[in-house]
Scaffold this active site. Structure first.
Site, short mmCIF file in Angstrom:
data_model
loop_
_atom_site.label_atom_id
_atom_site.label_comp_id
_atom_site.label_asym_id
_atom_site.label_seq_id
_atom_site.Cartn_x
_atom_site.Cartn_y
_atom_site.Cartn_z
N ASP A 132 0.36 1.90 8.49
CA ASP A 132 -0.22 1.20 9.64
C ASP A 132 0.65 1.29 10.89
O ASP A 132 0.17 1.07 12.00
CB ASP A 132 -0.42 -0.28 9.31
N ARG A 139 1.02 -5.67 -5.03
CA ARG A 139 1.03 -6.56 -3.87
C ARG A 139 1.45 -7.99 -4.23
O ARG A 139 1.20 -8.92 -3.46
CB ARG A 139 -0.36 -6.59 -3.23
N GLY A 195 0.81 -1.22 0.00
CA GLY A 195 0.00 0.00 0.00
C GLY A 195 0.84 1.27 0.00
O GLY A 195 1.97 1.28 0.51
N LYS A 211 -26.50 16.62 16.45
CA LYS A 211 -27.48 15.55 16.17
C LYS A 211 -26.90 14.25 15.62
O LYS A 211 -27.65 13.33 15.33
CB LYS A 211 -28.56 16.08 15.23
N TYR A 212 -25.59 14.19 15.46
CA TYR A 212 -25.03 12.96 14.87
C TYR A 212 -23.95 12.31 15.74
O TYR A 212 -23.14 13.01 16.35
CB TYR A 212 -24.35 13.25 13.52
N ASP A 244 5.62 -5.36 6.46
CA ASP A 244 6.15 -6.58 7.07
C ASP A 244 6.24 -7.73 6.06
O ASP A 244 7.27 -8.41 5.99
CB ASP A 244 5.32 -6.98 8.30
N ASP A 245 5.19 -7.93 5.27
CA ASP A 245 5.21 -9.03 4.30
C ASP A 245 6.29 -8.80 3.24
O ASP A 245 7.01 -9.72 2.86
CB ASP A 245 3.85 -9.15 3.60
N GLY A 302 -5.53 9.17 3.27
CA GLY A 302 -4.31 9.52 4.01
C GLY A 302 -3.03 8.94 3.41
O GLY A 302 -1.94 9.23 3.89
N ARG A 303 -3.16 8.10 2.37
CA ARG A 303 -1.98 7.34 1.96
C ARG A 303 -1.07 8.06 0.97
O ARG A 303 0.05 7.62 0.74
CB ARG A 303 -2.42 6.00 1.33
N LYS A 334 8.20 0.60 5.36
CA LYS A 334 7.08 1.41 4.86
C LYS A 334 5.76 0.86 5.35
O LYS A 334 5.57 -0.36 5.30
CB LYS A 334 7.10 1.39 3.34
N THR A 335 4.88 1.62 5.84
CA THR A 335 3.45 1.33 5.99
C THR A 335 2.82 2.39 6.87
O THR A 335 3.35 2.72 7.95
CB THR A 335 3.13 -0.08 6.57
N MET A 356 -7.94 3.40 8.82
CA MET A 356 -7.10 2.35 8.26
C MET A 356 -6.10 1.81 9.27
O MET A 356 -5.82 2.46 10.28
CB MET A 356 -6.36 2.87 7.04
N ARG A 376 -4.64 -2.20 8.92
CA ARG A 376 -5.19 -3.54 8.74
C ARG A 376 -5.17 -4.40 10.00
O ARG A 376 -6.16 -4.93 10.43
CB ARG A 376 -4.42 -4.25 7.64
P1 FBP Z 1 0.69 -1.94 3.64
O1 FBP Z 1 0.70 -2.80 4.86
O2 FBP Z 1 1.05 -2.65 2.41
O3 FBP Z 1 1.49 -0.69 3.85
O4 FBP Z 1 -0.80 -1.44 3.38
C1 FBP Z 1 -1.52 -0.81 4.38
C2 FBP Z 1 -2.94 -0.56 4.00
O5 FBP Z 1 -3.14 0.79 3.69
C3 FBP Z 1 -3.86 -1.00 5.12
O6 FBP Z 1 -4.01 0.01 6.07
C4 FBP Z 1 -5.11 -1.38 4.38
O7 FBP Z 1 -5.85 -2.36 5.07
C5 FBP Z 1 -4.59 -1.94 3.10
O8 FBP Z 1 -3.35 -1.32 2.86
C6 FBP Z 1 -5.50 -1.71 1.92
O9 FBP Z 1 -5.02 -2.44 0.85
P2 FBP Z 1 -5.29 -2.09 -0.67
O10 FBP Z 1 -4.40 -0.95 -1.04
O11 FBP Z 1 -4.87 -3.32 -1.38
O12 FBP Z 1 -6.73 -1.77 -0.82
#
Ligand code: FBP
Length: 568
Positions: A230, A170, A106, A267-268, A200-201, A443-444, A227-228, A275, A277
């Protein structure tokens, strides 16, 4: 000299790229984007003078070292490395290098700066070197799809968000055929090194590649980069993953805005899923930045073995208390991965994973007979939309695609039903209207904060140094981040030292252990000490947009500061 504003000059396409590659056109940038291109980035002082790479003690693994040693006979146990000042200008071999770089997984703000950091390192310290960008993620390595990066092409991407300089993917290099394809590319391009920018992966994959190349006596060395958004790829030597800082600041701005809206209309109830994962770091950080009424932290739910009903009860009880005070509004933060933290749902997902890996999921629902009675009961209880979302295809790493599970909508439904029951019993007389939000992709790819811009540039520069220093199977590590940039430390951490084994697709696989929110850690403790007050009193904070100049421009995330022992 400022290179041309169109990023296509001098780019040579790799084999599989049919059409000429045209990059960004900086001429159409906003004023802020343009001003960021030439933003000067400081480097840690060790990288600005002659340095050498020194080895630390031998390393082990985060778990199951014997298994990891068997899986990585060529790189397991190697020491982590530190860059230290040297008296000699030529402490590192001065040959030209051929380096490949790939973005994996991501998007995360700052990725382009890692690449420009590698590029500038090669220009500064190994003149005449070549940098290839593999296009579209690891598939680009397997298919030998690349572009040669030059200063003109890179220029408009400096300090800009996104991954579109070379794009990401991915795919995983996993099967013997895929490793063979990667080897062929490494040999064809005569690569001295490969930098894998990923989570991580992807860093696990980087280590497998390092192991494979070394096992085959190839000269290609592999360096990972953390990188992430998350924030779950971190350890002592790698204090944070890049992108987390920017993404959290973007979400916190939006949450702050929603808070003011909630207070304005009264009212909400806004249910905001964020995000992240697996881990709830983003949710925790955004809570610390904005002070919402309710924040669910997945790791706490798991530790307390809470059920979906427990989570709903917790939310409902606060809504009841607030209604008594006359507040029929509020803001609730929910981590994307919540559903995966609830033990009863975890069991269901594990059973579904096995079924999806080995069975044909028939229309008639016969596959359901393979679920245990508890899981079947839960599955049937869930709204149909969530059932469908739980059955969606897993990502190439075997993960449930939690970004596609609308937990916030499910919780609104459950809270509504519960409140209605209480209204009929006479214990609730308020108004409840839920609004659902998912802040994720927004946010990405934002313009990276000063922190992410500088951190990424240093990570890339360090990756170049580690490759030149002959390192493989390490992750670029920049530390001492609470100090001024000049004092940041730079090195490489053995990737196998971050690894454990895990069951995926029904088999044991090496994985980098995810860093989850620690309930005994300083960020969670601070949040836990304040949340009761935030629940009842409206302590909303609106951080506003990311600043590039002025007092807030260099502020680090609360999580990072608290983890480094600095009061945020
Ligand atoms: P990475 O772990 O590859 O950095 O991705 C993070 C992320 O943004 C998660 O927060 C989210 O669940 C996922 O990617 C969404 O994946 P995709 O981009 O395949 O929709």
């Amino acid at each position: 000299m400022t290179p041309s504003l169109v990023a296509n000059g001098g780019v040579s396409a790799g084999e599989a790229v049919a059409a000429p590659v045209t990059g960004r056109v900086a001429a159409v940038y906003s004023e802020v984007q343009s001003s960021r291109i030439d933003h000067k980035l400081p480097l840690p002082s060790v990288l600005t003078k002659p340095f050498k790479v020194v080895d630390g003690p031998a390393s082990s693994a985060a778990g199951n070292p014997d298994e990891i040693a068997k899986l990585f006979p060529n790189v397991f146990g190697q020491p982590s490395a530190l860059l230290v000042p040297s008296d000699f200008d030529s402490a590192l071999p001065q040959q030209k290098l051929k380096i490949g770089v790939v973005l994996s997984g991501g998007q995360a703000p700052g990725g382009h700066n890692v690449i420009s950091g590698i590029f500038d390192y090669l220009q500064d310290r190994a003149k005449g070197s070549t940098l290839y960008g593999f296009r579209g993620g690891p598939a680009g390595i397997m298919k030998n799809k690349y572009i040669e990066l030059n200063s003109e092409y890179i220029y408009p991407y400096r300090n800009q968000g996104g991954f579109d300089m070379i794009c990401s993917g991915r795919d995983k290099i996993e099967t013997p055929e895929q490793f063979k394809q990667a080897e062929e590319t490494a040999v064809k391009l005569d690569l001295d090194g490969l930098v894998v920018i990923g989570g991580d992966d992807s860093n696990t994959n980087a280590c497998l590649l390092a192991e494979n190349f070394r096992g085959k006596n190839l000269k290609t060395r592999v360096i990972g980069c953390p990188k992430t958004i998350d924030g779950d790829l971190k350890c002592k030597e790698v204090p944070t993953s890049f992108g987390f800082d920017t993404a959290c600041k973007i979400y916190a701005e939006m949450i702050g805005n929603v808070m003011i809206d909630a207070r304005s209309t009264g009212k909400y109830y806004h249910f905001v899923r964020l995000m992240g994962r697996a881990a709830s770091h983003i949710t925790l950080e955004c809570a610390l930045q904005t002070h919402p009424n309710i924040t669910i932290i997945g790791e706490e739910v798991a530790a307390k073995k809470q059920t979906l009903k427990n989570v709903t009860d917790y939310i409902v009880n606060i809504i009841l208390k607030r209604a008594d005070l006359g507040y029929n509004y509020g803001v609730i933060l929910i981590p994307e991965g919540l559903i995966d933290f609830i033990p009863e749902v975890q069991n269901l997902i594990a059973e579904l994973n096995e079924i999806l890996a080995h069975d044909v999921v028939d229309e008639g629902g016969l596959w359901k007979n393979k679920l245990t009675s508890q899981s079947l009961q839960l599955f049937d209880f869930l709204p149909e939309a969530i059932q469908e979302q739980l059955m969606l295809e897993r990502d190439p790493h075997g993960n449930v695609q939690v970004a596609k599970i609308e937990t916030e909508k499910m919780l609104i439904q459950m809270v509504e039903t519960d409140l209605e029951k209480r209204r009929q019993e006479g214990s609730y007389n308020g108004q409840f209207k839920g609004q659902s939000h998912f802040f994720g992709y927004e946010g990405r790819c934002g313009l990276p904060t000063n922190f992410d811009s500088t951190y990424c540039y240093a990570l890339g520069y360090a990756a170049g140094a580690l490759l030149q220093g002959g390192k493989t199977g390490v992750i670029s590590s920049v530390g001492n981040l609470a100090a001024p940039v000049e004092e940041w430390t730079v090195g490489g951490t053995a990737l196998t030292s971050l690894m454990d084994v895990e069951r995926r697709h029904g088999k044991f696989k090496p994985v980098i252990k995810k860093a989850m929110v620690e309930l005994e850690g300083a960020p969670f403790k601070k949040f836990a000490s304040l949340r009761k007050d935030w629940a009842i009193n409206n302590r909303y904070i609106s951080p506003g947009p990311i600043q590039f100049h002025g007092p807030a421009s260099n502020a680090l995330s609360h999580t990072l500061l608290l983890e480094l022992g600095v009061q945020a």
